[in-house]
Every structure is written in structure tokens, then in C-alpha cells.
Design a protein around this motif. Sequence first.
Motif, PDB file in Angstrom:
ATOM      1  N   MET A 163      44.677  36.843  32.527  1.00 32.44           N
ATOM      2  CA  MET A 163      43.399  37.478  32.228  1.00 32.44           C
ATOM      3  C   MET A 163      42.637  36.854  31.062  1.00 32.44           C
ATOM      4  O   MET A 163      41.407  36.829  31.071  1.00 32.44           O
ATOM      5  CB  MET A 163      43.622  38.965  31.949  1.00 32.44           C
ATOM      6  CG  MET A 163      42.365  39.777  32.059  1.00 32.44           C
ATOM      7  SD  MET A 163      42.750  41.522  32.206  1.00 32.44           S
ATOM      8  CE  MET A 163      42.429  42.044  30.575  1.00 32.44           C
TER       9      MET A 163
ATOM     10  N   LEU B  86      39.891  34.380  31.657  1.00 34.92           N
ATOM     11  CA  LEU B  86      38.731  35.022  32.287  1.00 34.92           C
ATOM     12  C   LEU B  86      37.874  35.725  31.241  1.00 34.92           C
ATOM     13  O   LEU B  86      36.655  35.644  31.262  1.00 34.92           O
ATOM     14  CB  LEU B  86      39.187  36.043  33.337  1.00 34.92           C
ATOM     15  CG  LEU B  86      39.718  35.488  34.650  1.00 34.92           C
ATOM     16  CD1 LEU B  86      40.320  36.606  35.492  1.00 34.92           C
ATOM     17  CD2 LEU B  86      38.616  34.787  35.414  1.00 34.92           C
ATOM     18  N   LEU B  87      38.553  36.420  30.312  1.00 42.03           N
ATOM     19  CA  LEU B  87      37.828  37.102  29.230  1.00 42.03           C
ATOM     20  C   LEU B  87      37.050  36.083  28.392  1.00 42.03           C
ATOM     21  O   LEU B  87      35.882  36.288  28.078  1.00 42.03           O
ATOM     22  CB  LEU B  87      38.801  37.881  28.340  1.00 42.03           C
ATOM     23  CG  LEU B  87      39.342  39.193  28.919  1.00 42.03           C
ATOM     24  CD1 LEU B  87      40.522  39.706  28.100  1.00 42.03           C
ATOM     25  CD2 LEU B  87      38.248  40.258  28.999  1.00 42.03           C
TER      26      LEU B  87
ATOM     27  N   TYR C 151      33.587  36.999  31.428  1.00 47.09           N
ATOM     28  CA  TYR C 151      33.474  38.080  32.403  1.00 47.09           C
ATOM     29  C   TYR C 151      33.733  39.427  31.716  1.00 47.09           C
ATOM     30  O   TYR C 151      34.448  39.486  30.714  1.00 47.09           O
ATOM     31  CB  TYR C 151      34.488  37.898  33.542  1.00 47.09           C
ATOM     32  CG  TYR C 151      34.244  36.678  34.384  1.00 47.09           C
ATOM     33  CD1 TYR C 151      33.285  36.694  35.399  1.00 47.09           C
ATOM     34  CD2 TYR C 151      34.957  35.495  34.172  1.00 47.09           C
ATOM     35  CE1 TYR C 151      33.055  35.565  36.179  1.00 47.09           C
ATOM     36  CE2 TYR C 151      34.731  34.363  34.942  1.00 47.09           C
ATOM     37  CZ  TYR C 151      33.781  34.409  35.936  1.00 47.09           C
ATOM     38  OH  TYR C 151      33.547  33.300  36.698  1.00 47.09           O
TER      39      TYR C 151
ATOM     40  N   LYS D 211      35.243  43.150  30.984  1.00 48.49           N
ATOM     41  CA  LYS D 211      36.622  43.635  30.999  1.00 48.49           C
ATOM     42  C   LYS D 211      37.010  44.171  32.382  1.00 48.49           C
ATOM     43  O   LYS D 211      38.083  43.866  32.896  1.00 48.49           O
ATOM     44  CB  LYS D 211      36.768  44.728  29.934  1.00 48.49           C
ATOM     45  CG  LYS D 211      38.168  45.261  29.741  1.00 48.49           C
ATOM     46  CD  LYS D 211      38.812  44.741  28.457  1.00 48.49           C
ATOM     47  CE  LYS D 211      40.322  44.922  28.431  1.00 48.49           C
ATOM     48  NZ  LYS D 211      40.764  46.318  28.564  1.00 48.49           N
TER      49      LYS D 211
ATOM     50  N   CYS E 159      37.530  41.354  34.850  1.00 49.79           N
ATOM     51  CA  CYS E 159      38.772  40.645  34.526  1.00 49.79           C
ATOM     52  C   CYS E 159      39.994  41.433  34.991  1.00 49.79           C
ATOM     53  O   CYS E 159      40.931  40.874  35.560  1.00 49.79           O
ATOM     54  CB  CYS E 159      38.866  40.381  33.029  1.00 49.79           C
ATOM     55  SG  CYS E 159      37.624  39.234  32.442  1.00 49.79           S
TER      56      CYS E 159
ATOM     57  N   THR F 184      42.370  40.052  37.906  1.00 51.96           N
ATOM     58  CA  THR F 184      43.769  39.793  37.546  1.00 51.96           C
ATOM     59  C   THR F 184      44.713  40.572  38.466  1.00 51.96           C
ATOM     60  O   THR F 184      45.698  40.018  38.968  1.00 51.96           O
ATOM     61  CB  THR F 184      44.018  40.155  36.067  1.00 51.96           C
ATOM     62  OG1 THR F 184      43.137  39.368  35.262  1.00 51.96           O
ATOM     63  CG2 THR F 184      45.452  39.876  35.655  1.00 51.96           C
TER      64      THR F 184
ATOM     65  N   HIS G 102      39.553  31.618  38.098  1.00 52.73           N
ATOM     66  CA  HIS G 102      38.106  31.401  38.007  1.00 52.73           C
ATOM     67  C   HIS G 102      37.553  30.675  39.235  1.00 52.73           C
ATOM     68  O   HIS G 102      36.535  30.001  39.149  1.00 52.73           O
ATOM     69  CB  HIS G 102      37.776  30.667  36.709  1.00 52.73           C
ATOM     70  CG  HIS G 102      38.518  29.368  36.570  1.00 52.73           C
ATOM     71  ND1 HIS G 102      39.840  29.318  36.213  1.00 52.73           N
ATOM     72  CD2 HIS G 102      38.138  28.094  36.782  1.00 52.73           C
ATOM     73  CE1 HIS G 102      40.222  28.039  36.199  1.00 52.73           C
ATOM     74  NE2 HIS G 102      39.219  27.288  36.544  1.00 52.73           N
TER      75      HIS G 102
END
Length: 222
Positions: free
Chosen positions: A103, A106-107, A111, A113, A116, A120, A156
Amino acid sequence: KNVIVAKDLYLEYKKDTPIIKDSTFSIKSGSFVFITGPSGSGKSTLLKSFYGELKPKQGILQIGGVSLNDISTSKLAFLRKYLGIIFQDYKLIEEWTVKKNVMLPLLIAGYSKNVCEAQTARLLRHVHLTGKENYYPPELSGGEQQRVAMARALAHNPVIILADEPTGNLDEYSSRVIWGLLESANEQLGTTVVVVTHSIPTSLKVPFKHFYIEDGKVYEIS
Ligand code: ADP
Ligand code: ADP
């Protein structure tokens, strides 16, 4: 359309010691490519050049139309968003849980929360690791760790997956799972997949191209 183009590519670590030389080839978008060759022939080195870790000394190397010859650090960071990279030794962060490993990138990519969390969860389900979100990598088998690495690489939605001996350390079952995930990314999502390996799996269902490295030259042999 080609996603990777090399013309008279020349790679070296030390001056006048070419690892790859005089190599001209291209990789089509959506293709599945194996790179093989004897140990020490330059397979990992070639893959490194694809993710910008080693810049060409001569010749041309382009990924998605972007030249890697003189790429800036910021442009390289941008390009890497389109790449999913997988290594033989997973390269997970051992102090982070499975969930955080997948995750956090991605954070960082910005993106929300919620997105994400959902992405995830979906990915961990996809690699059959639901229920292990809060484990740490050393608590998992090699095959499970490589599936976490797969989930992280896929997170991603990469345009290209670059994998260096992804099943080199895995048992037969885990190897089959990883090949299946690479095949499904290629087949269902049209992701270009480039894999360095010492032996091409016989069970593969998707059509593939085979590049072979010998004496520093990259040959497309099928
Ligand atoms: P393969 O993946 O085909 O086994 P590599 O690309 O890892 O081969 O290595 C090709 C050659 O490059 C080897 O001779 C190796 O010693 C050399 N090499 C690899 N990494 C480095 C480095 N960081 N510095 C200098 N030489 C290196
Ligand atoms: P099934 O549920 O029939 O086993 P999959 O496991 O292939 O199907 O897909 C489950 C979910 O994962 C779907 O939402 C699909 O869009 C998504 N998906 C499939 N392949 C990939 C992939 N390579 N990377 C990320 N998501 C994928």
C-alpha cells in the motif's frame, strides 16, 4: 507499437569493458519476452538498463518513446510509475507488514486512503494472500513473499513488468502461481512482460518472444 527500442546498445560498468554491445532490438507493446543466456552474460545488466539503473554509454535506448540515455532523475521517477519490477530476492521491506509493503507506494503516488485500501485488498486477494495482511515478510514462505512482491509490482497498473529470475528461489507450486500471475497480467491487461530467466517454463500458455545474450550481443531467436 514498440515499448522498448535499442539501437547499437552499449552497456558497461567499467570503461572499455562492455557487458552489452552492438545490440539492436525492439520489444512490442503487449508482448511476453524471455531473456536467457549463460550465467554472467549480462541478463540482469540489460534489465537494469531498462529501469534506468544503468545508462547506455553508446547507442540508443528508449522506453515508451522516452530516451534513457540522458534521462533526468525526475523524468526517471516519472517513468518508473509505468514499470513494475520484480527481483529474485523479492526486495520487500522486512520491517513493514504485507499490507504496508503493497500500500505505501500507492499512498506515496498520491491516491486517496480509500482507493489505496481497496486496491491493496483486491491485489492481495488476487495473489491469494487474503488473511496475511498483517504478517511481516520473514514470517512468510519464499513463494508468499514473491506474491507480495507481485502485488506491489501490479499495484499501480504498470505498463511494463520487468522481472529478474522471479521464480529462481521458489518451489514448483509457487513458481506456477507466479507464472500464472505474469501470464494473466499479459493476457488480461495487455501488460508487456520482460523476464530474465535461466530456463523458460514449459507450461506457459501465452505466446512469447525469446531473446538470447551471447558474447555481449542480444539476439532475438524466436
Ligand atoms: P547475468 O544476469 O547474465 O548472470 P549480469 O548482468 O549479472 O549477468 O553480469 C554480467 C557481467 O557484469 C558479469 O561479468 C558481472 O561480473 C558484471 N557486473 C555485474 N554487476 C556489476 C557491477 N555493479 N560492477 C561491475 N561489474 C558488474
Ligand atoms: P477470477 O476471479 O476469475 O480468478 P482473476 O483472479 O483473474 O479472476 O481476477 C480477479 C480480479 O483481479 C479482477 O478484478 C481482475 O480485474 C483483477 N486482475 C486480473 N489480473 C490482474 C492483474 N494482473 N493485475 C491486477 N489485477 C488483475
